[in-house]
Design an enzyme around this catalytic site. Structure first.
Site: not given
Length: 393
Positions: A10, A106-107
């Site tokens: 993350d 973004d993860e």
């Protein structure tokens, strides 16, 4: 850890971190990403940890953020740059295993079970350091035997955290957490749980499964399983590529020959799709419009959204644009709206953009006004109106 070894990677304060990586002057400074920064309008999309320490968190109006932090630096979003950085992140992760499942910009999850040479923590440290050295981006990584526990672990230490969550530690590390900290439980569900004196994840574990199912349906059963750290979902690289959709179509009472005639039906369907997206806890990344002419020819047109959403007004707006681009002027007997490329809300923060921030601010202000009035004059004294489906009789 026996069995699988799953990482949840993350990125920390992703948009702000990208801006700081591109402009070192911003490092260590209170930074907010928001639309129309020059006019002090809009809503904070994300903020650096230095800004968060001042109480600045999305979706705070920018003027309020400025009042909280006089030396706040504000940048407008650069979504193409964020997408490019996201591509680089996942290219790096794929160097370690083919089993990488992106769940947002973004993860993502990694199954590294068959790729560990040494320890899982050492591998996570190497990945985290490479993301920092090569891309200038901080991250937190959760390590666990399944996706749920890995996601939970990655949230426990930010920024630049690496946390291991073992099943034998669930009672000690997971059960004391507030129920809202469970991945998949939002604020409203937590409020409903509290009405039944269920406040922590441990409280969920102490319930009879049938009671939770009677209260929350399938989601209640899932809560119970998660409270004991049970999750057999595989890390599936293809899942992010699958076409996923929620749609609604309607045959018109009479053939329509103009946008004015079809707009009430489009509005009803946009509301329906929005409600279903919210029930499923997902956002749509694109909108598809279906038009079936009286001659029985069917056309479908779609467009990607600049930001994933579940808002009925935005869905309607996009559907009307597609109508104007696609309709050939002939009578229409059926129309449909579909939200496509769905993203789970629990896995992806809604991404705002320069074209939506004013609407987001307006919605935020409406919701705040409703909350204030209901608090002052009584619960549910004022509610948003529901749209009645057009009469098809």
């Amino acid at each position: 850890m026996a069995g699988r070894v799953i990482f949840h990677v993350d990125m920390n304060s992703f948009y702000a971190s990208v801006e700081a990586a591109d402009d070192p002057i911003l490092k260590g400074k209170p930074l907010a990403i928001a639309g129309n920064a020059k006019k002090r309008k809009g809503i904070v999309v994300t903020a650096s940890y230095e800004a968060r320490a001042k109480g600045i968190k999305p979706p705070l109006p920018l003027w309020e953020a400025k009042n909280l932090c006089r030396d706040l630096i504000v940048r407008e979003p650069r979504f193409e740059r964020y997408r490019e950085k996201s591509r680089q992140i996942f290219e790096l992760l794929f160097e370690y295993t083919d089993l990488v499942q992106p769940v947002s910009i973004d993860e993502g999850y990694m199954d590294v079970t068959d790729h560990i040479n040494g320890s899982a923590v050492a591998m996570a440290e190497e990945i985290q350091q490479r993301l920092l050295d090569e891309l200038g981006l901080p991250s937190s990584i959760g390590i666990a035997p399944n996706k749920f526990l890995a996601k939970t672990a990655s949230d426990m230490k930010k920024p630049l955290g690496i946390t291991v969550m073992r099943k034998r530690e669930i009672r000690k590390n997971l059960w004391p957490l507030p129920a809202e900290e469970m991945h998949g439980i939002g604020k409203k569900t937590a409020e409903r749980l509290a009405l039944h004196h269920i406040h922590t994840i441990g409280d969920i574990a102490e319930q009879e499964p049938d009671r939770l199912i009677s209260l929350f349906g399938v989601h209640g059963g899932r809560m119970y399983e998660r409270a004991f750290g049970r999750d057999d979902r595989p890390v599936d690289p293809e899942k992010a590529k699958q076409f996923k959709s929620i749609g609604h179509s309607r045959t018109l009472p009479e053939d329509a020959g103009s946008l004015e005639e079809v707009k009430p039906v489009l509005k009803y369907m946009a509301d329906s799709v929005s409600a279903r997206l919210k029930r499923k806890y997902v956002y749509a990344s694109g909108i598809q419009l279906t038009i079936r002419y009286s001659r029985w020819e069917t056309v479908q047109r779609s467009s990607r959204l600049k930001a994933p959403l579940d808002d009925a007004e935005a869905i309607l707006r996009q559907a009307m644009l597609l109508w104007e681009e696609s309709w050939d002027g002939e009578p229409v007997r059926l129309v449909g709206i579909t939200g496509i490329d769905l993203i789970p809300k629990g896995s992806a923060q809604k991404q705002l953009d320069l074209f939506s921030y004013e609407n987001e601010q307006s919605e935020w202000e409406k919701e705040e006004m409703l909350r204030t009035l209901n608090k002052k004059y009584g619960k549910e004294i004022i509610r948003k109106g529901a749209v009645r489906p057009p009469d098809s009789s």
